[in-house]
Design an enzyme around this catalytic site. Structure first.
Site, short mmCIF file in Angstrom:
data_model
loop_
_atom_site.label_atom_id
_atom_site.label_comp_id
_atom_site.label_asym_id
_atom_site.label_seq_id
_atom_site.Cartn_x
_atom_site.Cartn_y
_atom_site.Cartn_z
N CYS A 259 8.71 -2.27 3.40
CA CYS A 259 7.35 -2.60 2.92
C CYS A 259 7.03 -1.63 1.80
CB CYS A 259 6.34 -2.48 4.06
SG CYS A 259 6.84 -3.27 5.61
N ALA A 261 5.74 -1.64 -1.66
CA ALA A 261 4.72 -1.49 -2.72
C ALA A 261 3.65 -0.48 -2.29
CB ALA A 261 4.08 -2.85 -3.00
N GLY A 263 5.26 1.63 -4.31
CA GLY A 263 6.51 2.27 -4.72
C GLY A 263 6.51 3.79 -4.70
N GLY A 264 5.42 4.40 -4.26
CA GLY A 264 5.38 5.86 -4.22
C GLY A 264 6.43 6.46 -3.31
N LYS A 265 6.55 5.91 -2.11
CA LYS A 265 7.53 6.43 -1.15
C LYS A 265 8.95 6.03 -1.55
CE LYS A 265 4.04 6.04 2.47
NZ LYS A 265 3.10 5.21 1.66
N ASP A 310 9.58 -11.52 3.20
CA ASP A 310 8.88 -11.17 4.43
C ASP A 310 9.88 -10.39 5.27
OD1 ASP A 310 7.77 -11.05 6.99
OD2 ASP A 310 6.81 -13.01 6.83
N ASP A 329 7.07 1.44 6.32
CA ASP A 329 5.70 1.91 6.05
C ASP A 329 4.80 0.70 6.28
OD1 ASP A 329 3.71 3.78 5.15
OD2 ASP A 329 3.68 2.71 3.25
N CYS A 382 -0.94 4.39 7.36
CA CYS A 382 -2.07 5.20 6.87
C CYS A 382 -3.32 4.88 7.69
CB CYS A 382 -2.29 4.98 5.37
SG CYS A 382 -2.63 3.27 4.91
#
Length: 448
Positions: A259, A261, A263-265, A310, A329, A382
């Site tokens: 998952c 987007a 894209g930080g991780k 998916d 995530d 989060c």
């Protein structure tokens, strides 16, 4: 931008968020980009919008006695009153008479003389008489809910999970903005050099205690700094930085980011792998998968391939036991990021949490077989809700005897987290008041 236009812009954003379901961070970014706001104007716009949203229910409590019950206010009039009261009560740089004068002019511009008269009357009454005291609310749960502008069900739910004191600290943290944080691209620059360059350009910065790549921006608009445009820094919350660092990464691994987007991780993982190996990234939406690839390009990372899927159906795309590491995530309620996305708390319900916990369980169940024996799977959210965190992991481990909680996970934690009150036998919960960062849940599972 004139103060009148700035406040009209703030009102437009608040009306779109409050009554049309817009997203605060998206609308503010759009306004700042399209109107070319200066740093100062952008900061004030952000302060008014976020501050008003963060304290919406408290401001409603303050204004209620001054609005005739029979009057049905247009949405924009309500938000004009709310943002004006926010400025009067919580900002001290602009005098009340100037705030009232501007609000009346906006009311004349958008409405008619009668609306302007109503706005003037309500605000002058509040200025003269003061706002009602929270002490008149006898029920402590109700008082905390209104004081910190959280739905009562949310406060009640958190009290049931964590007790009143933790809930109170969490709720109060959520009505204060947190500082921005960035992550260095270590293949391009080291943290000391980046901090020195920022300080030379007038930024106030401190080194993150949660991540060796993290820098906390105490003041300054990082989006306009060359280090950002050159791909040497990327914006990421400190709690979020922990995710990749706790995956036990190295060069040459085959990694799945289920998952991914925005894209930080994903890009953080590539950096920790020295851009050697391969990261297969998916997102449910094709435009968001494209964002991941664009972020990788911006940071000059070549090991990431992002596409739409998916992730509950990845077994049709990959053979069992394909990946050395997997990151889930998971999509979640977002109740850990209310400091930067305050509108979330008004749009979520307990049914949403129940539905998300089902999806989270499905993701774990379907993706887990893709992990190699001895491989590691990190699950993160989060949010601060146990139904999406400990309960999901507990249920998964109960039904998957080939997986176990990786106890070495706790040894990887930064020193300040090693004895955290958020530790449990299935992971780590970070609360938003602990480190001036987002609320986050993380755990690492290992395949036997």
């Amino acid at each position: 931008m004139s103060s009148f236009t700035l406040r009209e812009t703030a009102l437009d954003i608040l009306t779109k968020i409050g009554d049309q379901g817009g997203f605060s961070h998206v609308l503010i970014d759009q306004a700042m980009h399209h109107k070319g706001l200066s740093d100062r104007d952008g900061a004030l716009l952000t302060e008014i919008v976020y501050g008003t949203l963060q304290r919406r229910d408290l401001i409603e409590f303050y204004t209620a006695p001054f609005i005739t019950k029979q009057k049905k206010l247009h949405a924009w009039v309500k938000w004009l009153l709310y943002m004006s009261v926010y400025q009067m009560k919580f900002l001290d740089k602009v005098p009340d008479h100037a705030i009232i004068h501007e609000a009346v002019n906006i009311a004349k511009d958008k409405g008619h003389k009668g609306v302007a008269s109503l706005v003037n009357g309500v605000l002058r009454n509040i200025q003269r008489k003061g706002v009602p005291s929270l002490e008149t609310i006898e029920d402590p749960v109700e008082r905390l809910a209104i004081e910190t502008s959280h739905p009562r069900w949310m406060i009640q739910r958190w009290i049931g999970m964590y007790g009143f004191e933790v809930t109170e600290r969490m709720a109060h943290a959520n009505i204060h903005q947190k500082p921005a944080a960035v992550r260095i691209q270590p293949l391009k620059i080291d943290r000391e050099e980046a901090m020195r360059m920022l300080q030379e350009d007038g930024f106030e910065v401190t080194a993150s205690q949660l991540s060796p790549q993290g820098i906390v921006i105490d003041s300054g608009n990082i989006l306009k700094h060359p280090l950002f445009s050159e791909g040497k820094l990327t914006i990421q919350d400190q709690s979020s930085m922990l995710v990749a660092e706790l995956m036990d990464l190295g060069p040459g691994l085959d990694v799945l980011d289920a998952c991914s987007a925005p894209g930080g991780k994903t890009t953080h993982m590539a950096e920790l792998m020295h851009d050697k190996g391969h990261i297969t990234a998916y997102d449910l939406h094709s435009n968001k998968a494209k964002m991941v690839e664009e972020k990788a390009v911006h940071l000059n990372l070549t090991t990431i391939t992002a596409s739409q899927a998916d992730s509950r159906h990845l077994q049709g795309k990959h053979s069992p036991e394909t990946f050395d590491r997997i990151l889930i995530d998971a999509p979640c309620s977002g109740l850990g990021v209310l400091r930067s996305k305050p509108d979330i708390k008004y749009h979520k319900s307990e049914k949403d949490i129940e539905a998300l916990s089902v999806i989270q369980g499905e993701l774990l169940k379907e993706i887990a077989p893709l992990l190699k024996p001895g491989g590691k799977l990190v699950y993160s959210t989060c949010t601060v809700d146990r139904a999406e965190n400990e309960n999901v992991i507990g249920a998964f481990l109960e039904h998957h005897q080939d997986f176990e909680m990786d106890q070495a996970f706790f040894h990887y934690l930064p020193e300040m987290l090693k004895n955290s009150s958020g530790q449990s036998d299935v992971g780590l919960q970070i609360f938003p008041y602990q480190f001036d960062s987002d609320g986050f849940f993380l755990t690492r599972l290992q395949k036997r």
